[in-house]
Design a protein around this motif. Structure first.
Motif, PDB file in Angstrom:
ATOM      1  N   THR A   1       0.829  -1.205   0.000  1.00 18.80           N
ATOM      2  CA  THR A   1       0.000   0.000   0.000  1.00 18.80           C
ATOM      3  C   THR A   1       0.860   1.251   0.000  1.00 18.80           C
ATOM      4  O   THR A   1       0.593   2.216  -0.732  1.00 18.80           O
ATOM      5  N   LEU A   2       1.917   1.245   0.800  1.00 20.48           N
ATOM      6  CA  LEU A   2       2.800   2.402   0.861  1.00 20.48           C
ATOM      7  C   LEU A   2       3.485   2.666  -0.477  1.00 20.48           C
ATOM      8  O   LEU A   2       3.762   3.822  -0.824  1.00 20.48           O
ATOM      9  N   LEU A   3       3.780   1.599  -1.224  1.00 26.47           N
ATOM     10  CA  LEU A   3       4.535   1.731  -2.463  1.00 26.47           C
ATOM     11  C   LEU A   3       3.648   1.735  -3.708  1.00 26.47           C
ATOM     12  O   LEU A   3       4.155   1.609  -4.825  1.00 26.47           O
ATOM     13  N   ALA A   4       2.368   1.899  -3.507  1.00 30.56           N
ATOM     14  CA  ALA A   4       1.459   2.004  -4.655  1.00 30.56           C
ATOM     15  C   ALA A   4       1.425   3.450  -5.154  1.00 30.56           C
ATOM     16  O   ALA A   4       1.417   4.387  -4.354  1.00 30.56           O
ATOM     17  N   PRO A   5       1.422   3.659  -6.473  1.00 36.03           N
ATOM     18  CA  PRO A   5       1.301   5.026  -7.003  1.00 36.03           C
ATOM     19  C   PRO A   5      -0.012   5.660  -6.552  1.00 36.03           C
ATOM     20  O   PRO A   5      -1.049   4.992  -6.456  1.00 36.03           O
ATOM     21  N   ARG A   6       0.019   6.946  -6.236  1.00 33.78           N
ATOM     22  CA  ARG A   6      -1.208   7.631  -5.815  1.00 33.78           C
ATOM     23  C   ARG A   6      -1.072   9.123  -6.089  1.00 33.78           C
ATOM     24  O   ARG A   6       0.028   9.613  -6.379  1.00 33.78           O
ATOM     25  N   PRO A   7      -2.182   9.853  -5.991  1.00 34.01           N
ATOM     26  CA  PRO A   7      -2.150  11.290  -6.296  1.00 34.01           C
ATOM     27  C   PRO A   7      -1.200  12.045  -5.374  1.00 34.01           C
ATOM     28  O   PRO A   7      -0.708  11.514  -4.377  1.00 34.01           O
TER      29      PRO A   7
END
Length: 589
Positions: A224-230
Protein backbone atom coordinates in the motif's frame (compact mmCIF):
# COMPACT_ATOMS: atom_id res chain seq x y z
CA UNK A 1 40.42 -19.48 29.97
CA UNK A 2 39.50 -22.76 28.31
CA UNK A 3 36.70 -22.95 25.81
CA UNK A 4 33.34 -23.83 27.36
CA UNK A 5 30.28 -24.56 25.24
CA UNK A 6 26.90 -23.91 26.81
CA UNK A 7 23.86 -25.11 24.85
CA UNK A 8 20.62 -23.41 25.91
CA UNK A 9 17.36 -25.09 24.90
CA UNK A 10 15.13 -22.07 24.51
CA UNK A 11 11.91 -24.07 24.83
CA UNK A 12 12.77 -26.28 27.78
CA UNK A 13 11.30 -23.99 30.43
CA UNK A 14 9.22 -24.93 33.45
CA UNK A 15 5.86 -23.53 32.43
CA UNK A 16 2.57 -25.36 32.16
CA UNK A 17 1.11 -26.01 28.73
CA UNK A 18 -1.72 -23.51 29.13
CA UNK A 19 0.78 -20.77 29.99
CA UNK A 20 2.99 -21.51 26.99
CA UNK A 21 0.00 -21.42 24.63
CA UNK A 22 -1.19 -18.03 25.93
CA UNK A 23 -1.33 -15.24 23.35
CA UNK A 24 1.78 -15.49 21.20
CA UNK A 25 3.15 -18.64 22.88
CA UNK A 26 5.73 -16.46 24.64
CA UNK A 27 6.85 -16.99 28.21
CA UNK A 28 7.52 -13.26 28.68
CA UNK A 29 5.21 -11.24 30.90
CA UNK A 30 3.96 -14.11 33.09
CA UNK A 31 4.01 -14.07 36.89
CA UNK A 32 5.87 -17.36 36.63
CA UNK A 33 8.56 -15.85 34.39
CA UNK A 34 11.88 -16.29 36.19
CA UNK A 35 13.78 -13.29 37.47
CA UNK A 36 17.13 -12.82 35.75
CA UNK A 37 20.41 -13.43 37.61
CA UNK A 38 23.23 -10.93 38.13
CA UNK A 39 25.20 -13.03 35.63
CA UNK A 40 25.31 -16.55 34.23
CA UNK A 41 27.24 -18.65 36.71
CA UNK A 42 28.67 -21.33 34.42
CA UNK A 43 31.67 -19.14 33.54
CA UNK A 44 35.11 -19.19 35.04
CA UNK A 45 35.18 -16.31 37.56
CA UNK A 46 37.88 -13.75 38.27
CA UNK A 47 37.47 -11.58 41.36
CA UNK A 48 33.99 -13.06 41.69
CA UNK A 49 32.73 -12.09 38.22
CA UNK A 50 32.98 -13.50 34.69
CA UNK A 51 34.43 -10.16 33.56
CA UNK A 52 36.88 -9.89 36.47
CA UNK A 53 37.51 -6.39 37.83
CA UNK A 54 36.36 -4.59 34.68
CA UNK A 55 33.44 -2.22 35.20
CA UNK A 56 31.66 0.74 33.63
CA UNK A 57 34.12 3.26 35.09
CA UNK A 58 37.51 1.68 34.39
CA UNK A 59 37.19 -0.09 31.02
CA UNK A 60 36.76 1.27 27.50
CA UNK A 61 34.79 -1.56 25.81
CA UNK A 62 35.59 -0.23 22.33
CA UNK A 63 39.33 -0.69 22.86
CA UNK A 64 39.70 -3.42 25.50
CA UNK A 65 38.21 -6.69 24.29
CA UNK A 66 37.08 -9.20 26.90
CA UNK A 67 37.07 -12.92 26.17
CA UNK A 68 35.62 -15.33 28.73
CA UNK A 69 36.20 -18.37 26.50
CA UNK A 70 32.53 -19.29 26.83
CA UNK A 71 30.22 -19.93 23.87
CA UNK A 72 26.43 -19.63 24.20
CA UNK A 73 24.65 -21.65 21.51
CA UNK A 74 21.08 -21.18 20.27
CA UNK A 75 19.00 -22.73 17.52
CA UNK A 76 16.29 -20.60 15.87
CA UNK A 77 13.71 -21.71 13.33
CA UNK A 78 11.80 -18.94 11.53
CA UNK A 79 8.37 -20.10 10.37
CA UNK A 80 4.75 -19.06 10.02
CA UNK A 81 2.30 -19.84 12.79
CA UNK A 82 -1.25 -18.67 13.48
CA UNK A 83 -1.20 -16.88 16.84
CA UNK A 84 -3.36 -14.30 18.60
CA UNK A 85 -1.17 -12.09 20.80
CA UNK A 86 -4.02 -9.65 21.43
CA UNK A 87 -6.88 -12.09 20.79
CA UNK A 88 -7.09 -11.45 17.03
CA UNK A 89 -5.81 -14.41 15.05
CA UNK A 90 -3.06 -13.70 12.59
CA UNK A 91 -0.47 -15.63 10.62
CA UNK A 92 2.72 -14.44 12.31
CA UNK A 93 6.30 -15.20 11.36
CA UNK A 94 7.60 -16.64 14.61
CA UNK A 95 10.92 -17.60 16.17
CA UNK A 96 10.72 -21.18 17.49
CA UNK A 97 6.94 -20.85 17.31
CA UNK A 98 6.90 -17.87 19.68
CA UNK A 99 6.08 -14.18 19.55
CA UNK A 100 8.07 -12.48 20.92
CA UNK A 101 10.92 -14.91 20.35
CA UNK A 102 13.02 -16.54 23.07
CA UNK A 103 15.49 -14.66 25.22
CA UNK A 104 19.20 -14.78 24.37
CA UNK A 105 21.47 -14.49 27.43
CA UNK A 106 25.24 -14.19 27.73
CA UNK A 107 27.90 -12.59 29.88
CA UNK A 108 30.08 -9.72 28.76
CA UNK A 109 32.94 -11.29 26.79
CA UNK A 110 31.08 -14.48 25.83
CA UNK A 111 30.70 -15.63 22.23
CA UNK A 112 27.16 -16.12 20.91
CA UNK A 113 26.35 -18.68 18.22
CA UNK A 114 22.88 -18.80 16.68
CA UNK A 115 21.90 -21.19 13.91
CA UNK A 116 18.98 -19.63 12.00
CA UNK A 117 16.86 -21.86 9.74
CA UNK A 118 14.41 -20.30 7.30
CA UNK A 119 11.25 -22.41 7.25
CA UNK A 120 8.98 -19.63 5.99
CA UNK A 121 6.59 -20.96 3.37
CA UNK A 122 3.35 -19.99 1.61
CA UNK A 123 4.61 -17.68 0.33
CA UNK A 124 8.36 -18.19 0.25
CA UNK A 125 10.50 -15.46 1.77
CA UNK A 126 14.09 -14.81 2.59
CA UNK A 127 15.12 -13.85 6.09
CA UNK A 128 18.08 -12.67 8.14
CA UNK A 129 18.57 -11.68 11.77
CA UNK A 130 20.18 -8.44 12.87
CA UNK A 131 21.73 -8.44 16.34
CA UNK A 132 20.83 -4.88 17.19
CA UNK A 133 23.61 -2.85 18.80
CA UNK A 134 26.36 -5.46 18.51
CA UNK A 135 29.53 -3.91 17.14
CA UNK A 136 30.70 -6.96 15.14
CA UNK A 137 34.37 -6.02 15.28
CA UNK A 138 36.18 -8.75 13.32
CA UNK A 139 32.83 -10.36 12.38
CA UNK A 140 31.39 -7.64 10.16
CA UNK A 141 29.66 -10.25 7.97
CA UNK A 142 27.53 -11.36 10.98
CA UNK A 143 25.57 -8.11 11.24
CA UNK A 144 22.58 -9.70 9.52
CA UNK A 145 21.75 -6.95 7.02
CA UNK A 146 20.97 -8.15 3.47
CA UNK A 147 22.50 -6.04 0.75
CA UNK A 148 25.07 -4.74 3.23
CA UNK A 149 26.79 -7.67 4.96
CA UNK A 150 25.08 -10.80 3.62
CA UNK A 151 22.44 -12.20 1.30
CA UNK A 152 19.12 -13.32 2.77
CA UNK A 153 18.86 -16.87 4.02
CA UNK A 154 17.00 -18.78 1.31
CA UNK A 155 13.85 -20.79 2.11
CA UNK A 156 14.74 -24.17 3.56
CA UNK A 157 18.33 -23.12 4.25
CA UNK A 158 20.27 -22.23 7.41
CA UNK A 159 22.99 -19.77 8.34
CA UNK A 160 24.97 -19.78 11.58
CA UNK A 161 25.82 -16.44 13.16
CA UNK A 162 28.81 -16.21 15.50
CA UNK A 163 29.82 -12.98 17.24
CA UNK A 164 31.21 -11.57 20.48
CA UNK A 165 29.30 -9.83 23.28
CA UNK A 166 31.59 -6.80 23.18
CA UNK A 167 29.16 -4.53 25.07
CA UNK A 168 26.78 -5.31 27.93
CA UNK A 169 23.24 -4.39 28.83
CA UNK A 170 19.92 -4.80 27.03
CA UNK A 171 19.10 -5.15 23.36
CA UNK A 172 17.06 -7.22 20.91
CA UNK A 173 17.25 -9.18 17.69
CA UNK A 174 14.97 -8.79 14.70
CA UNK A 175 14.61 -9.76 11.07
CA UNK A 176 16.18 -7.29 8.67
CA UNK A 177 14.50 -8.53 5.52
CA UNK A 178 11.97 -5.97 4.27
CA UNK A 179 9.61 -5.12 7.19
CA UNK A 180 9.39 -8.77 8.19
CA UNK A 181 10.14 -8.18 11.85
CA UNK A 182 6.84 -6.33 12.26
CA UNK A 183 5.09 -9.66 11.66
CA UNK A 184 6.79 -11.30 14.61
CA UNK A 185 10.53 -11.91 14.16
CA UNK A 186 11.75 -10.15 17.30
CA UNK A 187 13.17 -11.17 20.66
CA UNK A 188 15.16 -9.81 23.62
CA UNK A 189 18.87 -10.10 24.38
CA UNK A 190 20.46 -9.58 27.79
CA UNK A 191 24.24 -9.33 28.14
CA UNK A 192 25.13 -9.42 31.82
CA UNK A 193 27.82 -7.00 32.92
CA UNK A 194 28.95 -4.85 35.84
CA UNK A 195 26.45 -2.61 37.62
CA UNK A 196 26.93 0.89 38.93
CA UNK A 197 27.70 0.28 42.58
CA UNK A 198 25.60 3.14 43.91
CA UNK A 199 22.58 1.97 41.93
CA UNK A 200 22.80 -1.78 42.20
CA UNK A 201 19.57 -3.76 42.20
CA UNK A 202 18.07 -6.64 44.15
CA UNK A 203 15.82 -8.18 41.51
CA UNK A 204 16.07 -8.20 37.69
CA UNK A 205 12.55 -8.27 36.24
CA UNK A 206 14.06 -8.76 32.80
CA UNK A 207 13.19 -7.54 29.30
CA UNK A 208 10.00 -5.59 28.61
CA UNK A 209 9.33 -5.29 24.90
CA UNK A 210 7.02 -2.47 23.80
CA UNK A 211 5.57 -2.67 20.30
CA UNK A 212 2.83 -1.17 18.18
CA UNK A 213 1.01 -4.06 16.50
CA UNK A 214 -0.74 -4.48 13.14
CA UNK A 215 -3.38 -7.04 12.16
CA UNK A 216 -2.59 -6.67 8.48
CA UNK A 217 0.49 -8.44 7.17
CA UNK A 218 3.62 -6.39 6.64
CA UNK A 219 3.50 -7.22 2.91
CA UNK A 220 0.06 -5.63 2.50
CA UNK A 221 1.16 -2.53 4.40
CA UNK A 222 4.33 -2.13 2.33
CA UNK A 223 2.49 -2.73 -0.95
CA UNK A 224 0.00 0.00 0.00
CA UNK A 225 2.80 2.40 0.86
CA UNK A 226 4.54 1.73 -2.46
CA UNK A 227 1.46 2.00 -4.65
CA UNK A 228 1.30 5.03 -7.00
CA UNK A 229 -1.21 7.63 -5.81
CA UNK A 230 -2.15 11.29 -6.30
CA UNK A 231 -0.05 14.11 -4.92
CA UNK A 232 -0.97 13.77 -1.28
CA UNK A 233 1.26 13.52 1.81
CA UNK A 234 2.76 10.04 2.40
CA UNK A 235 0.40 7.53 3.96
CA UNK A 236 0.77 6.79 7.68
CA UNK A 237 -0.05 3.17 8.54
CA UNK A 238 -2.37 2.88 11.54
CA UNK A 239 -1.59 0.26 14.18
CA UNK A 240 -4.40 -1.83 15.66
CA UNK A 241 -2.96 -2.26 19.13
CA UNK A 242 -0.02 -1.61 21.42
CA UNK A 243 1.64 -4.51 23.26
CA UNK A 244 3.79 -5.09 26.33
CA UNK A 245 5.80 -8.31 25.97
CA UNK A 246 3.45 -9.35 23.17
CA UNK A 247 0.25 -9.06 25.20
CA UNK A 248 -2.71 -6.67 25.39
CA UNK A 249 -6.48 -7.01 25.08
CA UNK A 250 -8.25 -5.95 21.90
CA UNK A 251 -11.87 -4.90 21.37
CA UNK A 252 -13.02 -7.39 18.75
CA UNK A 253 -16.04 -5.24 17.86
CA UNK A 254 -13.60 -2.81 16.21
CA UNK A 255 -11.89 -5.48 14.08
CA UNK A 256 -11.65 -4.58 10.41
CA UNK A 257 -12.39 -8.17 9.38
CA UNK A 258 -15.24 -9.65 11.44
CA UNK A 259 -14.63 -13.10 9.93
CA UNK A 260 -11.35 -13.53 11.80
CA UNK A 261 -11.48 -15.47 15.04
CA UNK A 262 -11.08 -13.01 17.89
CA UNK A 263 -11.25 -13.00 21.70
CA UNK A 264 -11.76 -9.91 23.85
CA UNK A 265 -9.82 -11.44 26.75
CA UNK A 266 -6.38 -12.22 25.41
CA UNK A 267 -4.81 -11.16 28.69
CA UNK A 268 -2.15 -8.74 29.85
CA UNK A 269 1.46 -9.05 30.87
CA UNK A 270 1.90 -9.30 34.63
CA UNK A 271 4.87 -8.53 36.85
CA UNK A 272 5.65 -9.02 40.54
CA UNK A 273 7.45 -6.52 42.77
CA UNK A 274 8.76 -6.90 46.31
CA UNK A 275 8.28 -4.13 48.88
CA UNK A 276 11.37 -2.04 49.45
CA UNK A 277 13.46 -3.92 46.89
CA UNK A 278 15.20 -2.38 43.89
CA UNK A 279 14.10 -3.86 40.58
CA UNK A 280 15.81 -3.61 37.21
CA UNK A 281 13.53 -3.27 34.19
CA UNK A 282 15.00 -3.58 30.69
CA UNK A 283 12.82 -1.52 28.33
CA UNK A 284 12.97 -2.15 24.57
CA UNK A 285 10.99 -0.43 21.82
CA UNK A 286 10.64 -3.34 19.39
CA UNK A 287 7.85 -1.78 17.37
CA UNK A 288 7.34 -0.75 13.78
CA UNK A 289 6.52 2.95 13.91
CA UNK A 290 5.49 4.41 17.25
CA UNK A 291 7.62 6.00 19.90
CA UNK A 292 6.63 4.74 23.34
CA UNK A 293 6.04 6.63 26.59
CA UNK A 294 6.60 4.12 29.41
CA UNK A 295 5.46 4.83 32.96
CA UNK A 296 4.44 3.04 36.15
CA UNK A 297 1.61 4.40 38.27
CA UNK A 298 2.86 5.50 41.67
CA UNK A 299 6.53 4.75 40.91
CA UNK A 300 9.58 6.77 39.96
CA UNK A 301 12.31 5.29 37.78
CA UNK A 302 16.08 5.78 37.80
CA UNK A 303 17.69 5.57 34.36
CA UNK A 304 21.04 3.73 34.40
CA UNK A 305 21.63 2.76 30.77
CA UNK A 306 20.70 3.69 27.19
CA UNK A 307 21.49 1.47 24.19
CA UNK A 308 24.32 -0.59 25.73
CA UNK A 309 25.85 2.54 27.32
CA UNK A 310 25.83 3.00 31.12
CA UNK A 311 24.90 6.57 32.06
CA UNK A 312 25.14 8.55 35.26
CA UNK A 313 21.83 7.76 37.01
CA UNK A 314 18.98 10.23 36.87
CA UNK A 315 15.32 10.06 37.92
CA UNK A 316 12.23 10.26 35.73
CA UNK A 317 8.54 9.35 35.78
CA UNK A 318 8.34 8.69 32.01
CA UNK A 319 10.82 7.00 29.67
CA UNK A 320 10.55 7.92 25.98
CA UNK A 321 11.78 5.29 23.54
CA UNK A 322 11.99 5.62 19.77
CA UNK A 323 11.87 2.44 17.71
CA UNK A 324 15.00 0.38 18.37
CA UNK A 325 16.01 2.23 21.54
CA UNK A 326 16.55 0.58 24.93
CA UNK A 327 16.62 2.06 28.42
CA UNK A 328 17.36 0.22 31.66
CA UNK A 329 15.81 1.59 34.84
CA UNK A 330 15.90 0.84 38.55
CA UNK A 331 12.56 1.04 40.39
CA UNK A 332 12.25 0.75 44.17
CA UNK A 333 9.26 -1.21 45.43
CA UNK A 334 6.66 0.64 47.49
CA UNK A 335 5.71 -0.29 51.07
CA UNK A 336 2.20 -1.74 50.63
CA UNK A 337 2.43 -5.54 50.19
CA UNK A 338 -1.14 -5.60 48.83
CA UNK A 339 -0.55 -2.93 46.20
CA UNK A 340 -1.54 -3.30 42.55
CA UNK A 341 -0.60 -0.77 39.87
CA UNK A 342 -0.92 -0.23 36.16
CA UNK A 343 2.17 -0.23 33.99
CA UNK A 344 1.56 1.88 30.87
CA UNK A 345 3.08 2.44 27.48
CA UNK A 346 1.51 5.12 25.30
CA UNK A 347 1.97 5.53 21.54
CA UNK A 348 3.26 8.88 20.42
CA UNK A 349 4.24 10.33 17.01
CA UNK A 350 2.30 7.60 15.17
CA UNK A 351 -1.26 6.73 14.16
CA UNK A 352 -2.97 4.11 16.36
CA UNK A 353 -6.50 2.78 16.85
CA UNK A 354 -5.59 1.85 20.43
CA UNK A 355 -2.77 4.16 21.48
CA UNK A 356 -1.90 2.59 24.83
CA UNK A 357 -0.80 -0.69 26.34
CA UNK A 358 -1.32 -1.88 29.90
CA UNK A 359 0.37 -4.43 32.10
CA UNK A 360 -0.38 -5.23 35.74
CA UNK A 361 2.06 -4.92 38.62
CA UNK A 362 1.41 -6.93 41.79
CA UNK A 363 3.02 -6.83 45.22
CA UNK A 364 3.38 -10.08 47.24
CA UNK A 365 0.03 -10.11 49.06
CA UNK A 366 -2.08 -8.73 46.21
CA UNK A 367 -4.55 -10.92 44.34
CA UNK A 368 -3.03 -11.68 40.95
CA UNK A 369 -6.51 -11.87 39.42
CA UNK A 370 -7.55 -8.38 40.52
CA UNK A 371 -7.13 -5.56 38.05
CA UNK A 372 -5.34 -2.43 39.30
CA UNK A 373 -7.31 0.75 39.87
CA UNK A 374 -4.34 3.12 40.01
CA UNK A 375 -3.96 6.38 38.12
CA UNK A 376 -0.92 7.76 36.28
CA UNK A 377 1.29 10.29 38.02
CA UNK A 378 0.66 12.70 35.17
CA UNK A 379 -0.24 12.76 31.49
CA UNK A 380 2.84 12.24 29.30
CA UNK A 381 3.60 14.89 26.71
CA UNK A 382 2.93 14.15 23.06
CA UNK A 383 6.56 14.83 22.14
CA UNK A 384 8.73 11.87 21.19
CA UNK A 385 11.99 13.70 21.83
CA UNK A 386 14.55 11.76 23.82
CA UNK A 387 15.77 13.12 27.13
CA UNK A 388 18.05 16.13 26.71
CA UNK A 389 21.65 15.37 25.82
CA UNK A 390 22.68 17.39 28.88
CA UNK A 391 20.95 14.77 31.05
CA UNK A 392 22.40 11.61 29.53
CA UNK A 393 26.04 11.43 30.57
CA UNK A 394 28.00 8.23 29.79
CA UNK A 395 29.63 6.77 32.89
CA UNK A 396 32.82 6.01 30.99
CA UNK A 397 33.85 9.32 29.37
CA UNK A 398 35.03 9.32 25.76
CA UNK A 399 35.65 12.47 23.76
CA UNK A 400 35.74 12.02 19.98
CA UNK A 401 38.75 13.29 18.04
CA UNK A 402 38.41 15.98 15.40
CA UNK A 403 36.79 14.39 12.34
CA UNK A 404 38.82 13.75 9.22
CA UNK A 405 35.69 13.95 7.08
CA UNK A 406 32.34 15.73 7.53
CA UNK A 407 29.26 14.86 5.50
CA UNK A 408 25.87 16.52 5.21
CA UNK A 409 22.78 14.34 4.73
CA UNK A 410 19.58 16.12 3.72
CA UNK A 411 16.40 14.09 4.19
CA UNK A 412 13.35 14.86 2.07
CA UNK A 413 10.34 12.97 0.73
CA UNK A 414 8.49 13.10 -2.55
CA UNK A 415 7.00 11.21 -5.44
CA UNK A 416 9.05 9.51 -8.11
CA UNK A 417 8.13 9.43 -11.80
CA UNK A 418 5.69 6.57 -11.14
CA UNK A 419 3.81 8.50 -8.44
CA UNK A 420 5.29 6.47 -5.55
CA UNK A 421 6.16 8.33 -2.37
CA UNK A 422 9.76 7.67 -1.29
CA UNK A 423 12.29 9.13 1.12
CA UNK A 424 15.48 10.56 -0.31
CA UNK A 425 18.90 11.22 1.22
CA UNK A 426 20.75 13.92 -0.70
CA UNK A 427 18.18 13.44 -3.49
CA UNK A 428 18.85 9.70 -3.79
CA UNK A 429 16.37 6.94 -2.96
CA UNK A 430 17.76 3.70 -1.58
CA UNK A 431 17.22 0.19 -2.88
CA UNK A 432 19.49 -2.68 -1.90
CA UNK A 433 20.61 -5.43 -4.24
CA UNK A 434 20.04 -8.34 -1.88
CA UNK A 435 22.11 -10.65 -4.09
CA UNK A 436 25.21 -8.42 -4.08
CA UNK A 437 26.10 -7.31 -0.52
CA UNK A 438 28.37 -4.26 -0.50
CA UNK A 439 30.71 -5.82 2.07
CA UNK A 440 31.39 -8.79 -0.22
CA UNK A 441 31.85 -6.51 -3.22
CA UNK A 442 34.35 -4.34 -1.34
CA UNK A 443 36.15 -7.45 -0.08
CA UNK A 444 36.72 -8.38 -3.74
CA UNK A 445 38.04 -4.88 -4.50
CA UNK A 446 34.93 -3.55 -6.24
CA UNK A 447 34.24 -0.02 -4.98
CA UNK A 448 31.96 1.17 -7.78
CA UNK A 449 28.28 0.96 -6.89
CA UNK A 450 24.97 1.97 -8.49
CA UNK A 451 23.48 5.25 -7.18
CA UNK A 452 20.46 3.41 -5.73
CA UNK A 453 22.73 1.66 -3.22
CA UNK A 454 23.44 5.07 -1.61
CA UNK A 455 27.01 4.15 -0.64
CA UNK A 456 29.04 6.82 1.16
CA UNK A 457 32.70 5.88 1.04
CA UNK A 458 34.53 7.42 4.03
CA UNK A 459 37.88 6.27 2.62
CA UNK A 460 40.79 6.22 5.04
CA UNK A 461 39.22 8.68 7.50
CA UNK A 462 39.90 7.65 11.10
CA UNK A 463 36.86 9.57 12.31
CA UNK A 464 33.89 11.02 10.46
CA UNK A 465 31.01 13.34 11.29
CA UNK A 466 27.53 13.51 9.81
CA UNK A 467 25.20 16.50 9.90
CA UNK A 468 21.77 14.98 9.35
CA UNK A 469 19.07 17.49 8.37
CA UNK A 470 15.50 16.26 8.69
CA UNK A 471 13.56 18.38 6.21
CA UNK A 472 10.29 16.60 6.94
CA UNK A 473 7.35 17.07 9.35
CA UNK A 474 8.00 13.68 10.98
CA UNK A 475 10.57 12.68 13.64
CA UNK A 476 12.89 9.76 12.87
CA UNK A 477 14.73 7.27 15.12
CA UNK A 478 18.03 7.03 13.25
CA UNK A 479 20.06 3.86 13.80
CA UNK A 480 23.70 3.23 12.89
CA UNK A 481 24.99 -0.33 12.65
CA UNK A 482 28.38 -1.44 13.96
CA UNK A 483 28.93 1.57 16.25
CA UNK A 484 27.73 3.67 19.13
CA UNK A 485 27.36 7.15 17.70
CA UNK A 486 28.66 10.15 19.59
CA UNK A 487 25.55 12.36 19.60
CA UNK A 488 27.01 15.87 19.47
CA UNK A 489 23.89 17.96 18.94
CA UNK A 490 20.15 17.51 18.37
CA UNK A 491 17.47 20.15 17.86
CA UNK A 492 14.86 21.78 15.68
CA UNK A 493 15.72 24.11 12.83
CA UNK A 494 19.31 24.15 11.59
CA UNK A 495 22.48 23.43 13.52
CA UNK A 496 24.48 26.59 14.21
CA UNK A 497 27.69 24.81 13.18
CA UNK A 498 29.41 25.11 16.55
CA UNK A 499 27.27 24.02 19.52
CA UNK A 500 28.23 20.57 20.82
CA UNK A 501 26.82 19.19 24.04
CA UNK A 502 29.64 18.08 26.34
CA UNK A 503 32.37 17.64 23.67
CA UNK A 504 34.62 15.88 26.20
CA UNK A 505 31.98 13.18 26.81
CA UNK A 506 28.94 13.37 24.51
CA UNK A 507 26.09 10.91 24.72
CA UNK A 508 26.70 7.59 22.95
CA UNK A 509 23.98 5.35 21.61
CA UNK A 510 23.05 3.45 18.45
CA UNK A 511 19.58 5.01 17.90
CA UNK A 512 18.74 8.68 18.35
CA UNK A 513 15.45 10.49 17.79
CA UNK A 514 15.75 13.37 15.34
CA UNK A 515 12.90 15.88 15.68
CA UNK A 516 10.66 17.02 12.87
CA UNK A 517 12.25 19.81 10.80
CA UNK A 518 15.34 19.29 12.94
CA UNK A 519 18.88 18.02 12.92
CA UNK A 520 21.30 15.59 14.50
CA UNK A 521 25.08 15.91 14.47
CA UNK A 522 26.86 12.65 15.18
CA UNK A 523 30.34 11.26 14.91
CA UNK A 524 31.94 7.80 14.81
CA UNK A 525 35.43 6.40 15.06
CA UNK A 526 36.36 4.50 11.90
CA UNK A 527 37.62 1.50 13.87
CA UNK A 528 35.34 -1.08 12.25
CA UNK A 529 35.95 -1.63 8.51
CA UNK A 530 32.66 -2.61 6.92
CA UNK A 531 29.46 -1.68 5.10
CA UNK A 532 27.19 -0.24 7.76
CA UNK A 533 23.54 0.73 7.44
CA UNK A 534 22.45 4.13 8.68
CA UNK A 535 18.67 4.15 8.51
CA UNK A 536 15.43 5.20 10.10
CA UNK A 537 14.19 2.42 12.38
CA UNK A 538 10.56 3.09 11.56
CA UNK A 539 9.98 -0.03 9.49
CA UNK A 540 7.73 1.72 6.98
CA UNK A 541 10.33 4.47 6.41
CA UNK A 542 13.19 2.02 5.93
CA UNK A 543 11.03 0.07 3.48
CA UNK A 544 10.45 3.26 1.49
CA UNK A 545 14.14 4.13 1.07
CA UNK A 546 15.25 6.03 4.22
CA UNK A 547 18.70 4.42 4.32
CA UNK A 548 22.32 4.97 3.35
CA UNK A 549 25.28 2.58 3.32
CA UNK A 550 28.40 3.92 5.04
CA UNK A 551 31.48 2.18 3.68
CA UNK A 552 34.23 2.43 6.29
CA UNK A 553 37.93 1.83 5.65
CA UNK A 554 37.44 0.02 2.30
CA UNK A 555 41.18 -0.71 1.96
CA UNK A 556 40.99 -2.77 5.16
CA UNK A 557 37.80 -4.52 4.01
CA UNK A 558 39.87 -6.15 1.27
CA UNK A 559 41.87 -7.93 3.97
CA UNK A 560 38.91 -9.39 5.84
CA UNK A 561 38.82 -13.20 5.93
CA UNK A 562 35.11 -13.71 5.27
CA UNK A 563 33.96 -17.31 5.85
CA UNK A 564 32.85 -19.33 2.84
CA UNK A 565 29.42 -19.82 4.46
CA UNK A 566 28.61 -16.18 3.66
CA UNK A 567 29.18 -16.67 -0.08
CA UNK A 568 27.36 -20.02 0.10
CA UNK A 569 24.33 -18.24 1.52
CA UNK A 570 24.47 -15.83 -1.43
CA UNK A 571 24.70 -18.69 -3.91
CA UNK A 572 21.63 -20.32 -2.34
CA UNK A 573 19.74 -17.03 -2.40
CA UNK A 574 20.59 -16.26 -6.04
CA UNK A 575 19.44 -19.74 -7.03
CA UNK A 576 15.99 -19.08 -5.52
CA UNK A 577 15.76 -15.60 -7.04
CA UNK A 578 16.51 -17.09 -10.46
CA UNK A 579 13.32 -19.15 -10.21
CA UNK A 580 11.23 -15.95 -9.85
CA UNK A 581 9.52 -17.37 -6.75
CA UNK A 582 10.54 -14.36 -4.65
CA UNK A 583 10.03 -10.69 -5.47
CA UNK A 584 11.69 -7.75 -3.70
CA UNK A 585 8.75 -5.53 -2.80
CA UNK A 586 10.59 -2.58 -1.23
CA UNK A 587 14.04 -1.21 -0.43
CA UNK A 588 15.04 -4.60 0.98
CA UNK A 589 15.82 -3.54 4.56
Amino acid sequence: MGLISVVLNTLALTFSLDQILTNGASTLGLLTSPLLPKFLINNPLQDGFPWGNHDCTNTNPYKQELDTGVTRTYDFTISRRVLSPDGYEKSLISVNGQFPGPLIQANWGDTIVVKVTNNISTPLEGTSIHWHGFLQHSTQWMDGTPGFTQCPIAPGKSFTYKFKAELYGTTWYHAHYSSQYTDGVIGPIVIYGPNQKNYDYDLDVGPILLSDYYHNSYESTVETLLAPRPKLPPLKPVSDNNLINGKMNFDCSTAADKRVKCSNNAGLSKFRFQTGKRHRLRLINAGADASQKFSMDGHQMTVIENDFVAVQPYNTSVVTLGVGQRTDVIVTGLSDPKGTYWIRSNVTCAEAKQPYALAALYYPDASSTALPTSFPLHTPSISCDNDALEKTIPTYPIGPRNPDQTYVLDLTAGQNASGVWLWTMNNLTFRADLSQPVLLQANKGNLTFPPAWNVINTGSAKSYRFIFNNNSPLPHPMHFHGHNMHILAVGRGKWDGKTIVRPENPQRRDVQMVPEFGYMVWQASADNPGAWAFHCHIAWHAATALTVDILEQPAKIKGLQIPSSVEQTCAEWRAVVATSQIEQIDSGV
